[in-house]
Structures are given as structure tokens and as C-alpha cells.
Design a protein around this motif. Sequence first.
Motif, PDB file in Angstrom:
ATOM      1  N   ARG A 223      21.888  58.262 -12.318  1.00 46.64           N
ATOM      2  CA  ARG A 223      20.662  58.699 -11.626  1.00 46.64           C
ATOM      3  C   ARG A 223      19.529  58.928 -12.618  1.00 46.64           C
ATOM      4  N   PHE A 224      19.854  59.530 -13.744  1.00 50.21           N
ATOM      5  CA  PHE A 224      18.858  59.754 -14.797  1.00 50.21           C
ATOM      6  C   PHE A 224      18.292  58.422 -15.286  1.00 50.21           C
ATOM      7  N   ILE A 225      19.174  57.465 -15.568  1.00 45.69           N
ATOM      8  CA  ILE A 225      18.743  56.147 -16.047  1.00 45.69           C
ATOM      9  C   ILE A 225      17.921  55.426 -14.984  1.00 45.69           C
ATOM     10  N   GLU A 226      18.370  55.502 -13.739  1.00 43.45           N
ATOM     11  CA  GLU A 226      17.688  54.821 -12.629  1.00 43.45           C
ATOM     12  C   GLU A 226      16.318  55.424 -12.364  1.00 43.45           C
ATOM     13  N   HIS A 227      16.198  56.751 -12.539  1.00 41.15           N
ATOM     14  CA  HIS A 227      14.935  57.437 -12.266  1.00 41.15           C
ATOM     15  C   HIS A 227      13.835  57.003 -13.232  1.00 41.15           C
ATOM     16  N   ASP A 228      14.172  56.905 -14.523  1.00 39.01           N
ATOM     17  CA  ASP A 228      13.179  56.505 -15.525  1.00 39.01           C
ATOM     18  C   ASP A 228      13.902  55.780 -16.657  1.00 39.01           C
ATOM     19  N   PRO A 229      14.135  54.468 -16.493  1.00 40.33           N
ATOM     20  CA  PRO A 229      14.911  53.715 -17.502  1.00 40.33           C
ATOM     21  C   PRO A 229      14.337  53.810 -18.909  1.00 40.33           C
ATOM     22  N   LYS A 230      13.017  53.752 -19.040  1.00 43.89           N
ATOM     23  CA  LYS A 230      12.402  53.788 -20.365  1.00 43.89           C
ATOM     24  C   LYS A 230      12.656  55.125 -21.048  1.00 43.89           C
ATOM     25  N   LEU A 231      12.436  56.220 -20.318  1.00 45.71           N
ATOM     26  CA  LEU A 231      12.636  57.542 -20.890  1.00 45.71           C
ATOM     27  C   LEU A 231      14.107  57.787 -21.197  1.00 45.71           C
ATOM     28  N   ALA A 232      14.990  57.276 -20.343  1.00 42.32           N
ATOM     29  CA  ALA A 232      16.433  57.429 -20.582  1.00 42.32           C
ATOM     30  C   ALA A 232      16.844  56.679 -21.850  1.00 42.32           C
ATOM     31  N   PHE A 233      16.265  55.490 -22.035  1.00 40.70           N
ATOM     32  CA  PHE A 233      16.559  54.719 -23.250  1.00 40.70           C
ATOM     33  C   PHE A 233      16.109  55.473 -24.497  1.00 40.70           C
ATOM     34  N   LEU A 234      14.911  56.048 -24.447  1.00 41.43           N
ATOM     35  CA  LEU A 234      14.416  56.813 -25.594  1.00 41.43           C
ATOM     36  C   LEU A 234      15.251  58.069 -25.818  1.00 41.43           C
ATOM     37  N   ALA A 235      15.732  58.662 -24.719  1.00 41.17           N
ATOM     38  CA  ALA A 235      16.538  59.887 -24.837  1.00 41.17           C
ATOM     39  C   ALA A 235      17.855  59.629 -25.553  1.00 41.17           C
ATOM     40  N   LEU A 236      18.352  58.383 -25.502  1.00 41.51           N
ATOM     41  CA  LEU A 236      19.595  58.058 -26.193  1.00 41.51           C
ATOM     42  C   LEU A 236      19.486  58.332 -27.691  1.00 41.51           C
ATOM     43  N   GLY A 237      18.271  58.207 -28.231  1.00 37.40           N
ATOM     44  CA  GLY A 237      18.062  58.475 -29.646  1.00 37.40           C
ATOM     45  C   GLY A 237      18.320  59.922 -30.013  1.00 37.40           C
ATOM     46  N   SER A 238      18.205  60.830 -29.028  1.00 36.38           N
ATOM     47  CA  SER A 238      18.521  62.244 -29.252  1.00 36.38           C
ATOM     48  C   SER A 238      19.942  62.570 -28.817  1.00 36.38           C
ATOM     49  N   VAL A 239      20.408  61.945 -27.745  1.00 42.93           N
ATOM     50  CA  VAL A 239      21.776  62.187 -27.268  1.00 42.93           C
ATOM     51  C   VAL A 239      22.790  61.818 -28.351  1.00 42.93           C
ATOM     52  N   VAL A 240      22.496  60.774 -29.122  1.00 45.79           N
ATOM     53  CA  VAL A 240      23.436  60.309 -30.148  1.00 45.79           C
ATOM     54  C   VAL A 240      23.675  61.357 -31.231  1.00 45.79           C
ATOM     55  N   LEU A 241      22.781  62.347 -31.327  1.00 49.81           N
ATOM     56  CA  LEU A 241      22.984  63.412 -32.311  1.00 49.81           C
ATOM     57  C   LEU A 241      24.266  64.179 -32.029  1.00 49.81           C
ATOM     58  N   ALA A 242      24.737  64.139 -30.783  1.00 46.69           N
ATOM     59  CA  ALA A 242      25.998  64.802 -30.433  1.00 46.69           C
ATOM     60  C   ALA A 242      27.198  64.050 -31.002  1.00 46.69           C
ATOM     61  N   LEU A 243      26.992  62.808 -31.453  1.00 42.70           N
ATOM     62  CA  LEU A 243      28.097  61.984 -31.954  1.00 42.70           C
ATOM     63  C   LEU A 243      28.131  61.901 -33.466  1.00 42.70           C
ATOM     64  N   THR A 244      27.125  62.434 -34.144  1.00 45.07           N
ATOM     65  CA  THR A 244      27.075  62.318 -35.600  1.00 45.07           C
ATOM     66  C   THR A 244      28.292  63.011 -36.218  1.00 45.07           C
ATOM     67  N   GLY A 245      28.929  62.325 -37.115  1.00 52.72           N
ATOM     68  CA  GLY A 245      30.145  62.840 -37.726  1.00 52.72           C
ATOM     69  C   GLY A 245      31.381  62.096 -37.292  1.00 52.72           C
TER      70      GLY A 245
END
Length: 639
Positions: A223-245
Motif C-alpha cells: 500500500r505504501f509503494i502503491e500510494h507513492d512509488p517515487k517516495l517509497a523508492f527514495l525511502a528504501l535508501g533509509s530503510v536499508v540502514l536497518a540492514l547494515t552489518g
Amino acid sequence: MSTSAIANPPAEDTEHGEGHHISGSIPKLALGAVGVCYGDIGTSPLYAMKEVFVGHHKLAVDPLHIFGVLSLIFWSLLLVVTIKYIFIILRADNKGEGGSLALLAMIQRRTGGGRWGASLVMLGVLATALFFGDCMITPAISVLSAVEGLVVVQSGFAPFVLPISVGILIALFIIQSHGTDTIGRFFGPIMTLYFIVLAGLGILSIVERPDILAAINPAWAWRFIEHDPKLAFLALGSVVLALTGAEALYADMGHFGRRPIQAAWVWLVFPALLLNYAGQAALLLHTPSAAENPFFLMAHEDWRLPLVILATAATVIASQAVITGAFSVVQQAVQLGLMPRLKIEHTSASALGQIYVPTVNWALMVMVGLLVLMFRESSNLAAAYGIAVTGTMFITTCMLGVLVFRVWNWPKWVAVPVISLFLIIDSLYFASNLTKVPDGGWFPLLIALIAFTLLTTWAKGRQLMLARMKEAAMPIKVFVSSAANSATRVAGTAVFMTSTPDGVPHALLHNLKHNKVLHERVILLTVKIMDVPYVEEDIRCRLEDLGEGFHRLVVKYGFMQEPDVPAALARLTGCGPAFKMMDTSFFLARQTLLPSARPGMAIWREKLFAWMLRNAESAMEFFRLPTNRVVELGSQVEI
């Protein structure tokens, strides 16, 4: 660059080995793994959720985005970390060791290189180069984000955040030379307490808004991706911080083994991280203004200062793990012929992995300090963070693809969907992070470019130098038959170090030319670093009698072992009396490079290689040769 940068394996090699990690029960090793392997990903909650909502691509703090982001974090941790790294990639061990270079060496050994060999070497080198960028940013952002918690406790602390952070980081690098053997015993308990606190904070917050647990449903991410695909794509750059390490888990496998790392993740780290991220999301649901620092604002006001202290300790431990990881990667790169010889010190008599590389330590300290002073805030550093991590993840997936198809021989109906899914996820995260380049993402790319240039220049230059020396080499049988009868023989043993196990060493030719004598026993010694982490003692030496008192000796070491020539000679039998160092002379050839227009490398790269060669640690120290028994003879080589 040629695939010959990775040495050929010994014929005795077998694929599976127990490795040389610390022995003990799985619970005990899992406790140690919590302290060493999970510091980086464990400190991600300090800044990941904050960066999503108040970072460079701000999201509205409303239910759709909160549920959507938490869903993305949950499924990313499940698919990328749990399935890809914990249960698949950790199985790709090279005699118990992990990491990009260990994986590269294993694939090279099992496949023989083939048509993809050169590309694989390039990927491995690129992953190593990106790792160095990650090593600089991780300590900076982790410590800075923890100390920034002081501002949540009392806004008046704001002017002290930067100097305190720099002071902690400088102290951390200064103590490296003393080793972490003793301090390391406390890492596990401190990090275990930290993860328990993470879980506890999350649970207390979830109780206020238990509906946040619905974010486990992937429909929220969609739903988040569908609501605003561009913003969701940019948000992945911050979400990935949860995977560092995640990549560090694989690199640190050699310390503890696969099962303890898996147990620590499944039973403690993964649940604690999920509960904490869910708790931060629950806090944002009923207090949207908490987005400025949701991690510390989850705690009651009276407990925030102790939480800052605990978080700072956790970030120091995380930074320590990254720094020692850099030392290990440098050691592997030196042994595999991708870097010039560097001084490597062992700081523990019992723990083989406890090493200290002074040059790397001080270079990291300077760069980390500059990073903190340049970016000043963790949010600014977050813009630079992620590109190196996601680039390494993507490369690891590519190498995993070769592994499952060529080595593990998975059926295509299993391998294709699995590798395709990981490639899609990694590609999206990497592409999203590329948008950070103008805001700071250029820094890790610049560091990676410099490191990649140095690594490839050294490997290519070394290959060219050995080829040029081989061209001028005399066949050993011809030399033995002519020199043995014409030169004066003197008592004692002469050991001539040579890079190639054929032909006559340049040092031997120069010694005969100038001194016109030969020792009674002449050893032509080649030290080979294999593409396995460890070579056992019973297969370490291969001796060949060349006649007339000449012997060819090849001594093999793994890329995680430190060569010790005198120790190897002391155990040698079958070539006369036992070696006595006072009766043995070691002859080394020191090459002076002459850049030329011959095809090979660009002139600027030839000059760079010559500079690296001049500044490399001498073979005398690297091979632990007795300083008063070494003779160096110079020669000039055109590449």
C-alpha cells in the motif's frame, strides 16, 4: 587483472573443514557472536527509523507511512538478513572462513576460474574496496548517533556532542595496539544486555498500540509503494540502514562458526530488533513529534541517560568489530596478493584472529575523524551511508549465483527464483542509495575508487613484474650442472627467497656474479599463499632434491596464516643436517622498477605500483627472518 592473483590450491585440499574458530559450546559461542558479529546491525535502531521520517527524503508521520515502513523493515530483515545471509550465505564457508575474498577464493578453487574467472576476481576486489568505505562510516555514524542521545536528555548538551564523539573514536583507535582479547570477554554480556533492553523498550511501547503488529502483513508495504512509488523508492535508501552489518556476519564467521551465529540471530538479535522497530513505530503512531529521535524517546525520561551510556557502549563495540574486520580483510588481501606487504601484529597468543595493522588503524582514525567533523550530524552521515553496504550486498548475491549454479548445483527451478529475488531486492536498495550521491554518497564511492585502483594496480603490477623476471630466468638444471662444478663451495646454508617455484632466483645469480661462491647447501625457497584459510602442518612443505647440494622448497600457508620461514625450516627433514640459524644466510632480491612504454599498464599506474613496492614491508620482517642473517641484493626490472 588476471585470475592468477588468487593462488592455485594444493592437491590435498578438500572443501569442508572445521576452520580455526574459537572452540566451545554453541550457547557460549553464541554469546560471543552477539558481542562481535551483531554490533553493527544491532546499533541500526539508533538512526534507521529516525532517518526514514526526518532524513533527506522526509515521510509524513501518518499510519500509512508508519505501517508501510515497518512492514518494509520486517520483510527486509526476514528476506535479506535471515534467509539470504543467515541460512544461505553462511553455508558458503571456505574452510570455516567467510567474507567476499574467502568466497571468491573458494569459487575459484571449485570451478577453476573458467570464463567468468576474471569477472569474479574483479567483483571480489570491488566488494573489498566498498568494504573499506563502510569501515570508515560505520564507527562515525554509530558513535555520533548514540552521543546525540544526550540532546534528548538535556538540550544544553548539544555543543558537546561533536567533541565527545571525536574523543571516543580517537580513544578507540589508540587502544587497538593493546588488542581486544581481554576487553572482548565483556562484549558478549554488554551486547546481550543491550538487545534485552531493545526488546524491553519495544514491548513497553507496543503495549500502548498493539495494532502496530499488523505491519507484519506485507500488504502494508505494498500500500505504501502503491500510494507513492517515487517516495517509497527514495525511502528504501533509509530503510536499508536497518540492514547494515549483514555483510559483517559473513565476514566474522571464522571467529565463531556458522551455528552459533545462527542461534544468536534466531533466539535473541532478530526478535529484539523487530520488537524495537515495532516499538518505535508504535510511539510514532501516538506521538508523531517523536520522529526527531524515536529510539531514545521510547524510554522514560529518568532512564534516558543510562540508555545513552548503554547505546554508546554498544556503538563502541560495533565500531571495534568493524575495525578488527578491516584488519582481517587487509590480512586476507595481502596474503592473496591484492595488497603490498604490511606490518601485521598479533595481539593475542591464543586468539588467532586478534591482529593489529598499524597503517590501517591510523589511516582509519584520520578518515573517521574527518568524517565526523565534515558531516557533524548522524543524519548527514546517513546520506553517505548505504551505498557501500548495498553495493557489497549486490556483489555477494552475484557471487552466490555462481556458487549455487556451478558449485552447489542447485536445480534451476530453485536457484533461478531465489537468486532473482535477491538480485531484485539488492538492485532496488542500491539504486535508491545512488540518489544519495550529491548529499554525501560520493564519499564511500570515492574511497572505494581509490581502494579499487590501489588493489588492482598492485595485483596487475605484481603479475607483470613476475612475468618479466620469469622471462630472464635461467633453467635451474642448466645452472646446477654448470655452477656446481665451477664455483667455490663454502660451508653453511644459503636460502634464496624467490616468488616463482621454477627458474633461478635473481639473488642467486647476483650473489654468484659478485661473490663467486656457493654454499654447501642451497635452498631455493618459495612461499605460496593458498586460497584456503589454513594449511595443515603435515602438508605445509614440499621439498625437491635438485642435486649437487641444491634443493627446491615450497612452503604453503593459508590466507589467514602468518608466514614464519624459520619455523618451517626448523621442522624440515630430508635435506641434510638440521637448520641452525647462525649457519644459515637468507638472500633476498629487492627490485627497483623502471616504468617503461612496454605494454602492460599505463605509466601513471606503473609509477603508483613502484611507489607501493618501495613502501611495502620488507620480506625480512614479513617472513620473520633473523635480521642479522639477511643479505639483500638489488635488481632492476622494467614493467
